[in-house]
Design a protein around this motif. Structure first.
Motif, PDB file in Angstrom:
ATOM      1  N   ASP A 221       0.902  -0.515  -0.246  1.00 23.93           N
ATOM      2  CA  ASP A 221      -0.368   0.235  -0.091  1.00 23.93           C
ATOM      3  C   ASP A 221       1.049   1.235  -0.374  1.00 23.93           C
ATOM      4  O   ASP A 221       0.710   2.077  -0.899  1.00 23.93           O
ATOM      5  N   MET A 222       1.934   1.493   0.683  1.00 23.14           N
ATOM      6  CA  MET A 222       2.813   2.517   0.653  1.00 23.14           C
ATOM      7  C   MET A 222       3.818   2.522  -0.599  1.00 23.14           C
ATOM      8  O   MET A 222       3.676   3.584  -1.523  1.00 23.14           O
ATOM      9  N   GLY A 223       3.629   1.394  -1.228  1.00 25.07           N
ATOM     10  CA  GLY A 223       4.508   1.350  -2.277  1.00 25.07           C
ATOM     11  C   GLY A 223       3.735   2.144  -3.435  1.00 25.07           C
ATOM     12  O   GLY A 223       4.248   3.130  -3.837  1.00 25.07           O
TER      13      GLY A 223
ATOM     14  N   MET B 171       6.030   8.148   6.833  1.00 28.02           N
ATOM     15  CA  MET B 171       6.185   7.431   7.688  1.00 28.02           C
ATOM     16  C   MET B 171       7.058   8.205   8.741  1.00 28.02           C
ATOM     17  O   MET B 171       6.113   7.958   9.985  1.00 28.02           O
ATOM     18  N   GLY B 172       7.824   9.058   8.562  1.00 23.36           N
ATOM     19  CA  GLY B 172       8.435   9.658   9.989  1.00 23.36           C
ATOM     20  C   GLY B 172       6.746  10.524  10.293  1.00 23.36           C
ATOM     21  O   GLY B 172       6.797  10.723  11.257  1.00 23.36           O
ATOM     22  N   ALA B 173       6.031  11.002   9.566  1.00 23.94           N
ATOM     23  CA  ALA B 173       5.033  11.589  10.561  1.00 23.94           C
ATOM     24  C   ALA B 173       4.018  10.849  10.615  1.00 23.94           C
ATOM     25  O   ALA B 173       3.377  11.221  11.901  1.00 23.94           O
ATOM     26  N   ALA B 174       3.435   9.525   9.959  1.00 24.04           N
ATOM     27  CA  ALA B 174       3.049   8.843  10.940  1.00 24.04           C
ATOM     28  C   ALA B 174       2.946   8.121  11.938  1.00 24.04           C
ATOM     29  O   ALA B 174       2.803   7.864  13.282  1.00 24.04           O
ATOM     30  N   ILE B 175       4.483   7.864  12.640  1.00 26.44           N
ATOM     31  CA  ILE B 175       5.226   7.306  13.757  1.00 26.44           C
ATOM     32  C   ILE B 175       4.690   8.292  14.050  1.00 26.44           C
ATOM     33  O   ILE B 175       4.285   8.150  15.634  1.00 26.44           O
TER      34      ILE B 175
ATOM     35  N   THR C 196      -2.585   8.957   7.871  1.00 25.42           N
ATOM     36  CA  THR C 196      -3.622   7.713   8.381  1.00 25.42           C
ATOM     37  C   THR C 196      -3.468   6.578   8.247  1.00 25.42           C
ATOM     38  O   THR C 196      -3.668   5.763   9.316  1.00 25.42           O
ATOM     39  N   SER C 197      -3.104   5.247   7.393  1.00 27.17           N
ATOM     40  CA  SER C 197      -3.344   4.870   6.934  1.00 27.17           C
ATOM     41  C   SER C 197      -1.959   3.804   7.632  1.00 27.17           C
ATOM     42  O   SER C 197      -1.729   2.856   8.134  1.00 27.17           O
ATOM     43  N   ALA C 198      -1.104   4.586   7.481  1.00 28.40           N
ATOM     44  CA  ALA C 198       0.558   4.344   7.907  1.00 28.40           C
ATOM     45  C   ALA C 198       0.781   4.270   9.423  1.00 28.40           C
ATOM     46  O   ALA C 198       0.760   3.614  10.354  1.00 28.40           O
TER      47      ALA C 198
END
Length: 667
Positions: free
Chosen positions: A210-212, A243-247, A425-427
């Motif tokens: 999904d991320m890819g 991903m940094g924002a998601a974490i 939001t998904s990550a």
């Protein structure tokens, strides 16, 4: 079925066997891919070709079995079973629940595939001549197949298993709990931990795919708007940033703000859909939506088993249908856990049909409106270059479509923004789910530790980046197909476990109807005649009265029964502390299902006809209380207040003999 309760930690903590085994496999895979990307990419493609040729039939069969199982279960008598105790009510209103299911159906991959996939099937169909109107109709049929009922069927299966065993039988909210009917207490051993580990591995690669796709889509949008070039390093940077924002969201406690942004994002997505509908050939799009739906439903039985066995050999099936089925399976723990958490208290019937049809409506409408808009541009307006872009640069296809609409740059900018928020939001949700699956302890509604969210976020980003370096889209697809294979077998075992648990439920219902002796409880407690019975019926006891009753009648009765059971050599566990609103007695039977008898004081608003009499005594007394009997499956909806000590003992024994009848029926 009733599972013995096991002590858990006050707060969730890392589950070492699950965490270390899954993390080791994923990191080893990631290191191999990043160390030799070209060789790993070639190996992945060969492995996917093998999987499509060797087990493609299995993926099609398994996905159809998942869907048939949940539908048949919902339509059967088991559909009345609640995902929770018998007395549980849904936490969310139907409208709120439907809204959350609707949100679960929106993902950044809708943007990636809504234009590129139908145009690719149109240009390169599995059967027939490409570029024809029949190929266009077939393309939409295949698009609906890949995004239709099969995928939501596997989500419903996993969510049903998680919610049923967690909320009805007090087992951990973990994948391994679904195997309790098959392996019993060994779910807390190597077999059970292996189930959770395989689920995590599949989820990481499903989320990575999904991320890819999402980062390829965003890179294409930034290239179109500001000229940021397509390259693996740019995509790796975007993955790291998002991903940094998601974490940060996952560990900082700012979920409320992100949820508000997500709600705004859904409104923007719906606005974009309506814009494409009304700015394009509206009548044609509505006509094709209905026809696509009819084509899909009419061909669903045959397309569910279509392996193109009589056509010339090709890699179409492995690159599309097999990949999609593997991808849905990989996403099942992620989406299933979310759906399970919002569905407590609902019956299986309303749960299954809600999960199957509420998000499906939006998904198919989105795919139909965007897909048919693209096909109309190619067939009706001669934009043949759009089909070429869909095949050669699939991430760019949606932007090439939107540039033909009014205010194109503003619309494309909105699309990029909406995609970015969906990505984050998904990550964010994915890292939380992975942390929960690799943790144990705490309540079923608690998330895993924050450091686990950070670990899984970083790991998923590294794996995704490595697969993009190894071969872009093809490597992502190959990894998903391979890692979903073992988890697909676990889903079949989940079906077996659920079926066995539902069978036990039906036998327990039969056991309730069995009367081993004349009922000595309610019918004989009114020994003082009809006047005393009438007085008891219109009496609404206070909290103190029920406390005194439980202390003077129920507790001594349970102590006597517990003492007798201990003399018989049975395992007895009691919770009879003074001044509590709950008293319980549990009788163990080794590996068999334990007997649980609990009396809980519950308060209710006093009926209006009794208020006048209460006001004469106490103006503040607006509630009355009952000493209600609960068994392992929940409240039995009757009150013990007024029973003598001997009658309470007889009621315990009545329920125990029904439990013995249940054990007899299921042996």
């Amino acid at each position: 079925m009733s599972a013995p309760s096991t002590p858990e930690a006050a707060t969730p903590r890392m589950n070492p066997p699950v965490f270390y085994s899954s993390a080791a496999v994923i990191l080893l895979f990631g290191l191999v891919v990043m160390g030799a990307p070209q060789r790993a990419g070639d190996w992945l493609l060969r492995a996917q070709t093998w999987a499509a040729d060797s087990v493609g039939w299995y993926y099609l069969l398994a996905m159809t079995l998942y869907l048939v199982f949940v539908v048949v279960t919902a339509l059967s008598g088991y559909g009345r079973i609640k995902l929770g105790a018998d007395h549980d009510e849904p936490e969310f209103s139907y409208l709120s629940w439907a809204g959350m299911l609707f949100a679960a159906g929106i993902s950044i991959t809708l943007f990636f595939f809504c234009v590129s996939e139908p145009l690719t099937h149109f240009a390169q169909p599995p059967q027939g001549e490409g570029g024809s109107r029949e190929a266009a109709r077939q393309a939409m049929q295949l698009l609906f197949l890949h995004w239709g009922l099969h995928g939501w069927g596997v989500f419903a299966l996993v969510a049903m298993a998680l919610a049923y065993f967690a909320y009805r039988h007090n087992l951990p909210l973990a994948l391994r709990s679904a195997l309790y009917p098959l392996i019993g207490k060994r779910i807390d051993g190597p077999l059970g931990y292996a189930v959770d580990a395989f689920g995590i591995i599949a989820t990481v690669f499903g989320l990575g795919a999904d991320m890819g796709f999402g980062v390829l889509h965003l890179n294409a949008g930034l290239d179109y708007l500001v000229g940021i070039p397509h390259s693996a390093w740019v995509q790796a940077t975007l993955i790291a940033l998002m991903m940094g924002a998601a974490i940060l969201v996952a560990v900082s406690g700012v979920e409320k703000g992100v949820r508000l942004m997500s709600d705004l994002n859904m409104l923007l997505a719906c606005g974009l859909l309506l814009f494409v509908l009304f700015a394009g050939p509206t009548q044609h799009l509505l006509n094709t939506l209905i026809q696509n739906l009819g084509d899909y439903l009419g061909a669903l039985p045959t397309k569910s088993f279509d392996l193109y066995a009589y056509d010339e050999p090709s890699d179409w099936l492995g690159g599309w249908t097999v990949f999609y089925w593997a991808w849905w399976i990989a996403w099942a723990p992620f989406v299933g856990l979310f759906i399970a958490r919002i569905s407590r208290g609902r019956t299986i019937r309303e749960f299954v049909f809600g999960v199957l049809f509420i998000p499906l409506g939006f998904t198919l409408a989105w795919m139909s409106i965007f897909g048919n808009s693209a096909l109309d541009q190619v067939i009706g307006h001669g934009f043949g270059d759009l089909a070429r872009v869909a095949v050669e640069e699939p991430a760019m296809a949606i932007y090439r479509l939107l540039e033909t609409y009014p205010w194109s740059r503003a619309v494309i900018g909105t699309t990029v923004f909406v995609s970015f928020v969906f990505f984050v939001t998904s990550a964010d949700s994915g890292t939380v789910v992975l942390s929960t699956l690799s943790a144990r302890g705490g309540s079923v509604d608690e998330d895993g530790p924050k450091w686990l969210r950070v670990f899984w976020g970083v790991t998923t980003a590294l794996v995704t980046s490595g697969l993009l370096f190894a071969g872009s889209i093809d490597a992502l697809k190959s990894a998903v197909v391979l890692t979903s294979l073992p988890f697909s077998l676990i889903l079949l075992l989940m079906m077996w476990g659920l079926h066995k648990a539902f069978y036990l439920e039906s036998q327990r219902q039969r056991a309730r109807l069995h009367s081993p002796m004349p009922v000595t409880g309610r019918s004989s407690r009114h020994g003082g005649g009809w006047r005393q019975r009438l007085g008891q019926a219109v009496h609404f006891p206070s909290r103190d009265e029920v406390y005194r009753f439980m202390d003077s009648r129920v507790r001594p009765a349970m102590e006597d029964v517990a003492a007798q059971f201990r003399e018989k050599g049975l395992s007895v566990d009691t919770d009879l502390d003074a001044n509590t609103a709950s008293l319980s007695l549990e009788i163990g039977h080794g590996e068999e299902h334990p007997f649980l008898y609990r009396v809980i004081m519950r308060g209710y608003f006093t009926p209006s006809f009794a208020i006048a009499g209460l006001q004469a005594r106490n103006l503040n007394n607006r509630r009355y209380y009952r000493a209600e009997v609960h068994l392992a499956e929940g409240s039995q909806d009757y009150d013990l207040v007024g029973y003598s000590r001997e009658q309470v003992i007889n009621d315990i024994l009545d329920q125990y003999e029904r439990h013995l009848q249940f054990l007899h029926l299921v042996r």
